[in-house]
Design a protein around this motif. Structure first.
Motif, PDB file in Angstrom:
ATOM      1  N   TRP A  21      13.929 -13.488  14.885  1.00 45.34           N
ATOM      2  CA  TRP A  21      14.606 -12.937  13.715  1.00 45.34           C
ATOM      3  C   TRP A  21      13.600 -12.562  12.637  1.00 45.34           C
ATOM      4  O   TRP A  21      13.667 -11.474  12.056  1.00 45.34           O
ATOM      5  N   ILE A  22      12.652 -13.460  12.392  1.00 42.30           N
ATOM      6  CA  ILE A  22      11.634 -13.197  11.372  1.00 42.30           C
ATOM      7  C   ILE A  22      10.771 -12.007  11.780  1.00 42.30           C
ATOM      8  O   ILE A  22      10.492 -11.123  10.960  1.00 42.30           O
ATOM      9  N   LEU A  23      10.369 -11.946  13.044  1.00 44.44           N
ATOM     10  CA  LEU A  23       9.580 -10.802  13.516  1.00 44.44           C
ATOM     11  C   LEU A  23      10.327  -9.491  13.333  1.00 44.44           C
ATOM     12  O   LEU A  23       9.748  -8.497  12.880  1.00 44.44           O
ATOM     13  N   LYS A  24      11.591  -9.479  13.677  1.00 45.51           N
ATOM     14  CA  LYS A  24      12.399  -8.266  13.541  1.00 45.51           C
ATOM     15  C   LYS A  24      12.450  -7.803  12.092  1.00 45.51           C
ATOM     16  O   LYS A  24      12.220  -6.627  11.795  1.00 45.51           O
ATOM     17  N   HIS A  25      12.697  -8.723  11.184  1.00 37.39           N
ATOM     18  CA  HIS A  25      12.791  -8.354   9.776  1.00 37.39           C
ATOM     19  C   HIS A  25      11.436  -7.979   9.186  1.00 37.39           C
ATOM     20  O   HIS A  25      11.349  -7.085   8.348  1.00 37.39           O
ATOM     21  N   ARG A  26      10.382  -8.623   9.655  1.00 33.94           N
ATOM     22  CA  ARG A  26       9.038  -8.273   9.196  1.00 33.94           C
ATOM     23  C   ARG A  26       8.687  -6.859   9.659  1.00 33.94           C
ATOM     24  O   ARG A  26       8.173  -6.055   8.883  1.00 33.94           O
ATOM     25  N   ARG A  27       8.985  -6.532  10.916  1.00 31.89           N
ATOM     26  CA  ARG A  27       8.719  -5.183  11.423  1.00 31.89           C
ATOM     27  C   ARG A  27       9.481  -4.139  10.611  1.00 31.89           C
ATOM     28  O   ARG A  27       8.941  -3.107  10.228  1.00 31.89           O
ATOM     29  N   GLU A  28      10.758  -4.415  10.349  1.00 31.60           N
ATOM     30  CA  GLU A  28      11.576  -3.473   9.593  1.00 31.60           C
ATOM     31  C   GLU A  28      11.032  -3.267   8.181  1.00 31.60           C
ATOM     32  O   GLU A  28      10.991  -2.143   7.684  1.00 31.60           O
ATOM     33  N   GLU A  29      10.607  -4.343   7.553  1.00 30.14           N
ATOM     34  CA  GLU A  29      10.088  -4.227   6.188  1.00 30.14           C
ATOM     35  C   GLU A  29       8.752  -3.481   6.173  1.00 30.14           C
ATOM     36  O   GLU A  29       8.496  -2.669   5.288  1.00 30.14           O
ATOM     37  N   ILE A  30       7.917  -3.737   7.155  1.00 34.44           N
ATOM     38  CA  ILE A  30       6.646  -3.012   7.242  1.00 34.44           C
ATOM     39  C   ILE A  30       6.905  -1.520   7.399  1.00 34.44           C
ATOM     40  O   ILE A  30       6.290  -0.698   6.713  1.00 34.44           O
ATOM     41  N   ILE A  31       7.832  -1.157   8.253  1.00 31.84           N
ATOM     42  CA  ILE A  31       8.156   0.261   8.447  1.00 31.84           C
ATOM     43  C   ILE A  31       8.680   0.881   7.158  1.00 31.84           C
ATOM     44  O   ILE A  31       8.307   1.997   6.799  1.00 31.84           O
ATOM     45  N   ARG A  32       9.540   0.163   6.443  1.00 28.77           N
ATOM     46  CA  ARG A  32      10.035   0.683   5.158  1.00 28.77           C
ATOM     47  C   ARG A  32       8.896   0.921   4.178  1.00 28.77           C
ATOM     48  O   ARG A  32       8.924   1.866   3.400  1.00 28.77           O
ATOM     49  N   MET A  33       7.882   0.069   4.232  1.00 22.75           N
ATOM     50  CA  MET A  33       6.779   0.184   3.282  1.00 22.75           C
ATOM     51  C   MET A  33       5.761   1.255   3.665  1.00 22.75           C
ATOM     52  O   MET A  33       5.211   1.919   2.789  1.00 22.75           O
ATOM     53  N   VAL A  34       5.487   1.427   4.956  1.00 21.65           N
ATOM     54  CA  VAL A  34       4.412   2.347   5.351  1.00 21.65           C
ATOM     55  C   VAL A  34       4.724   3.809   5.044  1.00 21.65           C
ATOM     56  O   VAL A  34       3.805   4.618   4.968  1.00 21.65           O
ATOM     57  N   VAL A  35       5.973   4.159   4.853  1.00 19.71           N
ATOM     58  CA  VAL A  35       6.290   5.555   4.531  1.00 19.71           C
ATOM     59  C   VAL A  35       5.877   5.913   3.100  1.00 19.71           C
ATOM     60  O   VAL A  35       5.731   7.082   2.780  1.00 19.71           O
ATOM     61  N   ASN A  36       5.663   4.909   2.269  1.00 15.79           N
ATOM     62  CA  ASN A  36       5.259   5.138   0.886  1.00 15.79           C
ATOM     63  C   ASN A  36       3.776   5.521   0.849  1.00 15.79           C
ATOM     64  O   ASN A  36       2.926   4.715   1.203  1.00 15.79           O
ATOM     65  N   PRO A  37       3.449   6.729   0.408  1.00 13.40           N
ATOM     66  CA  PRO A  37       2.047   7.158   0.406  1.00 13.40           C
ATOM     67  C   PRO A  37       1.163   6.361  -0.556  1.00 13.40           C
ATOM     68  O   PRO A  37      -0.054   6.408  -0.460  1.00 13.40           O
ATOM     69  N   GLN A  38       1.768   5.613  -1.452  1.00 14.06           N
ATOM     70  CA  GLN A  38       0.980   4.806  -2.393  1.00 14.06           C
ATOM     71  C   GLN A  38       0.603   3.442  -1.820  1.00 14.06           C
ATOM     72  O   GLN A  38      -0.177   2.709  -2.415  1.00 14.06           O
ATOM     73  N   ILE A  39       1.150   3.098  -0.658  1.00 12.82           N
ATOM     74  CA  ILE A  39       0.860   1.817  -0.013  1.00 12.82           C
ATOM     75  C   ILE A  39      -0.348   1.988   0.898  1.00 12.82           C
ATOM     76  O   ILE A  39      -0.436   2.959   1.652  1.00 12.82           O
ATOM     77  N   CYS A  40      -1.265   1.035   0.830  1.00  9.99           N
ATOM     78  CA  CYS A  40      -2.424   1.059   1.733  1.00  9.99           C
ATOM     79  C   CYS A  40      -2.379  -0.179   2.631  1.00  9.99           C
ATOM     80  O   CYS A  40      -1.589  -1.098   2.407  1.00  9.99           O
ATOM     81  N   ILE A  41      -3.236  -0.197   3.613  1.00  5.52           N
ATOM     82  CA  ILE A  41      -3.260  -1.307   4.570  1.00  5.52           C
ATOM     83  C   ILE A  41      -3.525  -2.629   3.861  1.00  5.52           C
ATOM     84  O   ILE A  41      -2.905  -3.640   4.181  1.00  5.52           O
ATOM     85  N   ASP A  42      -4.417  -2.625   2.883  1.00  3.60           N
ATOM     86  CA  ASP A  42      -4.698  -3.857   2.125  1.00  3.60           C
ATOM     87  C   ASP A  42      -3.430  -4.405   1.486  1.00  3.60           C
ATOM     88  O   ASP A  42      -3.200  -5.612   1.485  1.00  3.60           O
TER      89      ASP A  42
END
Length: 111
Positions: free
Chosen positions: A40-61
């Protein structure tokens, strides 16, 4: 649960926050969410990461710090295991998809 899982770095900490024994926690969790706490935690972490990576202001750090990884390498390993690509490739993939959806002239997108 939705708030607490973001505050902890392990399932043991989540169990401690729940104020029930480990067996009771696992049984209730599985009954309530239909999956193990780990899945469950992995699923939600993956979903949140995907939501964040589309933001061009977000970097890997930003990502590896937000999700509590000890290093960029550990976040890189997580992405390889869970998404089949590096964090940079993940960002490029989802930013490309997001930009195609933003462009009304684009009729389809590739994943």
């Amino acid at each position: 649960m939705y708030d607490n899982y973001k505050k902890v770095s392990s399932i043991a900490e989540l169990i401690e926050l729940s104020n029930v024994s480990k067996p009771v926690f696992y049984r209730r969790f599985k009954k309530e969410f239909g999956a193990s706490a780990y899945q469950w935690i992995l699923k939600h972490r993956r979903e949140e990461i995907i939501r964040m990576v589309v933001n061009p202001q977000i970097c890997i750090d930003d990502l590896y710090e937000k999700f509590g990884y000890a290093s960029k390498e550990s976040f890189h390993n997580f992405c390889r295991k869970e998404f089949g690509c590096t964090p940079k490739q993940l960002m490029n993939r989802y930013r490309s998809i997001a930009s195609q959806h933003a462009d009304p002239g684009t009729s389809s997108y590739r994943h």
